[in-house]
Design an enzyme around this catalytic site. Structure first.
Site, short mmCIF file in Angstrom:
data_model
loop_
_atom_site.label_atom_id
_atom_site.label_comp_id
_atom_site.label_asym_id
_atom_site.label_seq_id
_atom_site.Cartn_x
_atom_site.Cartn_y
_atom_site.Cartn_z
N GLU A 301 0.82 -1.22 0.00
CA GLU A 301 0.00 0.00 0.00
C GLU A 301 0.85 1.26 0.00
OE1 GLU A 301 -2.68 2.09 -0.71
OE2 GLU A 301 -3.79 0.47 0.27
N ASP A 305 1.28 4.08 -3.05
CA ASP A 305 0.85 5.47 -2.87
C ASP A 305 1.99 6.45 -3.10
OD1 ASP A 305 -1.57 4.37 -2.15
OD2 ASP A 305 -1.34 4.75 -0.01
N SER A 549 -7.05 1.80 -4.15
CA SER A 549 -5.88 2.29 -3.42
C SER A 549 -4.94 3.04 -4.34
CB SER A 549 -5.13 1.12 -2.77
OG SER A 549 -5.91 0.49 -1.79
N ASP A 592 -16.08 10.60 -19.50
CA ASP A 592 -17.24 9.81 -19.08
C ASP A 592 -16.99 8.32 -19.33
OD1 ASP A 592 -19.71 9.25 -18.09
OD2 ASP A 592 -20.84 10.05 -19.80
N ASP A 613 -22.57 7.90 -12.37
CA ASP A 613 -23.12 6.59 -12.04
C ASP A 613 -22.43 6.08 -10.78
OD1 ASP A 613 -20.67 4.95 -12.85
OD2 ASP A 613 -21.16 5.90 -14.76
#
Length: 633
Positions: A301, A305, A549, A592, A613
C-alpha cells in the site's frame, strides 16, 4: 469590566441550572440491531466495575454545516475560496451553554456528585467514572462483556436511553452500543495479512504476482500502468512551480510502511531524478516507516501510494502522515486529531472505545496523543476505509462533520471507494437486520466514501487490447470499483441533479432489500481513475497491483497540480471540490465512463452509464480541461 462580564456569565449559568426542568421520561437514544461479526456476548458485566462514561455533546450550527461549506465551495458563490481558519471553525460549532448545563444537571440530579463530573476544556464532552450499576440506572440499560474471536474483550450494551429533554443535547455516549472498528494487538508478532493495515483491513491493494518484463511504451498500458500511461490517459502534463506554497499529504497506518530501496528501484526506472528522495514524514502517535515486517501485505500500500504520488508531482514534496505505533495502531480520528488541533482541543478528540489511546497502554509509543502537530495539507489522500455498517450512524456522522470542517479550511479530502463492487470489505454484504455476512444480499457501502463532505474515488481500467486514447471501462479485473448509495447519509444538494438523472434514466433493477431505493441518499463514488495493472516496486522486484488504493493518490496528484497553478497566480487552494465538479461549469471536464459494472452480493452490481453513475462517478479527470476551468474561478 472583566469582573462584571464574568459575574454576568456566572449568573447566566446559574439561571440555566435553576430553570432546568425535573428529569423527564427516558427515550431510546441508540440501539444496535445485531452483534458485529466476530463478536459474541460472554457474560453480564460486574456490577461494581467502573466505566469511563463519555458523553459527546451536540455541536452548534450542525444544521448549517452543509450551507456554510457550500458557501466557500460552490464556484458561483461570492465567497468561493474564502476558507476559514481553525479558530473560526471551532467557535462556530462548539456546543451551547444550554447543552453543557442540561447534561451536567441531568447527571447531578441522577445522584452523581459534582466532584465526579468533568467537563472538557472546550465543553464538548462530559466525562464521569461510574460503576456499572450507576451507568445502567442512568441509561436504563444492561452492560455485558463481549469476546472477539481474537480473544479481545469489550464492554457494550444493546441499547440505551436518556431523558427526553436531554436527548437533543447528546450526540453519542461511550461505552454503549459501539464496538471497536480496529482490533488492537498485543504484540507485533501477532500480525497476519488478515489484520494489518488499520483501519479497514479489507481495503488493501491486490497483487497478481511479480512482473518479469517491464513494458514501458504507451501501447502496453492495457497490460502495465506506469506514470507515462497515466499522463496520457488524463492529459496530465504539468511541471510544478509553486511547491513552497503547496502541499500534498498521503496517509498510511502502521504497520504498513514504505521501503526506501523500493522507492529508489521505482524511480530508477520511471523518475530518475528522484532516486534517493523520500517523503517528508510526519509521525503521528508513534507512527514510523517500520522495516521489521516486509512483504506485499506490509509494503504494498505505502509503496504504491508514494511511488506514484511522488513521481507524478515531482518536484513537489510529499508529506507522509505515518499514523499509529506498531502495538496499537490508530483510527481515522487519531489522524484527524494530529492535523487539526480544533478537533482534539475543541471537539473532544479520541474516544477510547474506537480510537487508539496514547500513551499506548500496550507498551508501544509512550508519548502523549498528538494534537494539532501539523497543518493539514491542501490535498490529503487515504487508501483505507471501513464498511459503513462497521460503525454506528452517530459515530460516522460525528466524524463526517470533521471532514466538512477540513473543507471549510481549504483541504481536499480523498478516500478510496472500495475494491469489492457493491459488497463491502472482505466481500461482506448486509442482512435484513444490518448484520454482515458472505451469503447476505444487501449492498454494503463504504465509509468515509459515503460521507458527503469527502471526495470518493472509484477505479477504471484500460480495456484489454485498447490504447490509452480509447475510453476506459469500470475496473472489472481482480477488483471492482466500490460504489452505491449510503444507508446513513442523505443526498447532498450538489449531487441531486446528477443522481436523479441516473436513477430516472437508468433505474437499477434491485429491491429495497438490496440497496437504499429512496432516491434520497448519498451516492458514491464522485469520480474515478485507473486502478488496474499498476507497476509497483515491492521488496526489490516489480508487482502488478490493482485497487482503488491506486486511484485515490493519482487523483490527488492531479488536484495538487491544479492547486500549484492557482497558487502560482495568487489564488487559493481548491478545497472541497464536490460542489465544483458537479456544477454545470465543469460539465465535460471528465472522461465519461460508460462501460462496466461493479459486481457483488450475488449481482452484477450497478452499471456505468453516461453521466454520473454509482460505479465510476462523474468519470476520470481530464487535467487540461479541469485546470482551465479552475483557473477561472
Amino acid at each position: 469590566m472583566l469582573f462584571t462580564r464574568s459575574f454576568v456569565s456566572l449568573l447566566s449559568f446559574v439561571a440555566l441550572v435553576v430553570a432546568e426542568p425535573l428529569l423527564s421520561p427516558h427515550v431510546l437514544h441508540e440501539k444496535r440491531s445485531h452483534t458485529p461479526a466476530g463478536w459474541s456476548r460472554s457474560r453480564k458485566h460486574d456490577a461494581d466495575a467502573v466505566l469511563p462514561l463519555r458523553i459527546g455533546l451536540t455541536q452548534s450550527n450542525m444544521d448549517k454545516l452543509e450551507e456554510l461549506l457550500l458557501d466557500v465551495s460552490e464556484p458561483s458563490s461570492p465567497n468561493f475560496g474564502k476558507h476559514w481558519n481553525a479558530g473560526k471553525v471551532a467557535q462556530t460549532f462548539k456546543p451551547s451553554s444550554e447543552t453543557v448545563s442540561t447534561v451536567y444537571n441531568w447527571l447531578a440530579a441522577s445522584g452523581i456528585d459534582a466532584s465526579r463530573i468533568k467537563v472538557s476544556k472546550a465543553k464538548t464532552w462530559i466525562e464521569v467514572n461510574a460503576t456499572v450499576t450507576e451507568a445502567e440506572q442512568l441509561l436504563q440499560t444492561e452492560y455485558h462483556v463481549y469476546t472477539h474471536e481474537s480473544g479481545k474483550e469489550h464492554v457494550a450494551c444493546e441499547a440505551y436511553h436518556v431523558p427526553k429533554h436531554v436527548s437533543k443535547h447528546v450526540d453519542i455516549i461511550m461505552p454503549s452500543i459501539h464496538f471497536d472498528a480496529v482490533i488492537k494487538r498485543s504484540e507485533p508478532s501477532s500480525h497476519t495479512l488478515s489484520n494489518i493495515g488499520q483501519p479497514g483491513v479489507g481495503l488493501s491493494p491486490k497483487s497478481t504476482g511479480k512482473i518479469s518484463d517491464l513494458l514501458t511504451q504507451l501501447e502496453d498500458c492495457d497490460q502495465q500502468i506506469t506514470p507515462i500511461c497515466l499522463r496520457a490517459l488524463y492529459d496530465f502534463v504539468y511541471y510544478p512551480v509553486a511547491t513552497s506554497k503547496n502541499s500534498y499529504g498521503i496517509v498510511e497506518y502502521t504497520p504498513q510502511a514504505y521501503l526506501q530501496s523500493d522507492l529508489d528501484l521505482f524511480f530508477k526506472n520511471f523518475s530518475t531524478n528522484q532516486v534517493g528522495k523520500s517523503p517528508v514524514e510526519v509521525s503521528i502517535d508513534g507512527g514510523y516507516a517500520q522495516t521489521d515486517y516486509t512483504g506485499f501485505g506490509y509494503n504494498g500500500e505505502s509503496n504504491l501510494d508514494l511511488q506514484y504520488g511522488m513521481a507524478l508531482t515531482d518536484p513537489q514534496p510529499i508529506t507522509l502522515y505515518q499514523t499509529g505505533d506498531m502495538e496499537e495502531g490508530a483510527s481515522f480520528n487519531n489522524f484527524l486529531d494530529a492535523i487539526d488541533g480544533s478537533f482534539c482541543t475543541f471537539e473532544g478528540g479520541d474516544d477510547p472505545y474506537y480510537d487508539a489511546v496514547y500513551p499506548d497502554p500496550y507498551g508501544g509509543y509512550d508519548g502523549p496523543q498528538d494534537c494539532g502537530i501539523t497543518k493539514p495539507a491542501y490535498v490529503i489522500s487515504t487508501s483505507y476505509a471501513y464498511n459503513e455498517a462497521d460503525l454506528s450512524p452517530a459515530y460516522a456522522a460525528r466524524q463526517c462533520a470533521e471532514y466538512a470542517k477540513l473543507g471549510l479550511m481549504g483541504t481536499t479530502v480523498l478516500y478510496s471507494s472500495g475494491d469489492n463492487g457493491v459488497a463491502g470489505n472482505s466481500d461482506l454484504c448486509l442482512g435484513p437486520d444490518g448484520d454482515q455476512s458472505y451469503d447476505a444480499v444487501g449492498f454494503n457501502p463504504s465509509f468515509p466514501g459515503t460521507c458527503p463532505y469527502i471526495t470518493s474515488v472509484g477505479a477504471t481500467q484500460v480495456v484489454s487490447g485498447h490504447s490509452v486514447y480509447q475510453p476506459e471501462s469500470a475496473c472489472m479485473e481482480v477488483i471492482y470499483s466500490g460504489g452505491g448509495f449510503s444507508n446513513y447519509f442523505a443526498m447532498p444538494s450538489y449531487q441531486k441533479s446528477a443522481v436523479d438523472h441516473y436513477l430516472s434514466t437508468h433505474p437499477p433493477k434491485y429491491s429495497s432489500a438490496q440497496y437504499n431505493t429512496t432516491g434520497k441518499s448519498r451516492g458514491f463514488p464522485d469520480l474515478s481513475a485507473n486502478g488496474a495493472f499498476y507497476v509497483v516496486a515491492v521488496d526489490g522486484s516489480f508487482e502488478s497491483v490493482f485497487g482503488t488504493s491506486a486511484s485515490s493518490p493519482v487523483v490527488g496528484t492531479i488536484l495538487t497540480s491544479i492547486n500549484d497553478a492557482r497558487l502560482a497566480i495568487g489564488k487559493g487552494p481548491i478545497g472541497f471540490i464536490n460542489p465544483t465538479i458537479y456544477s454545470s461549469e465543469f460539465t465535460g471536464a471528465f472522461n465519461d465512463i460508460t462501460n462496466g459494472t461493479n459486481p457483488g452480493c450475488g449481482t452484477v452490481g450497478f452499471s456505468a452509464e453516461p453521466g454520473w453513475d454509482p460505479v465510476t462517478g462523474l468519470g476520470t479527470p481530464n487535467f487540461a480541461k479541469l485546470l482551465a476551468r479552475w483557473l477561472l474561478v
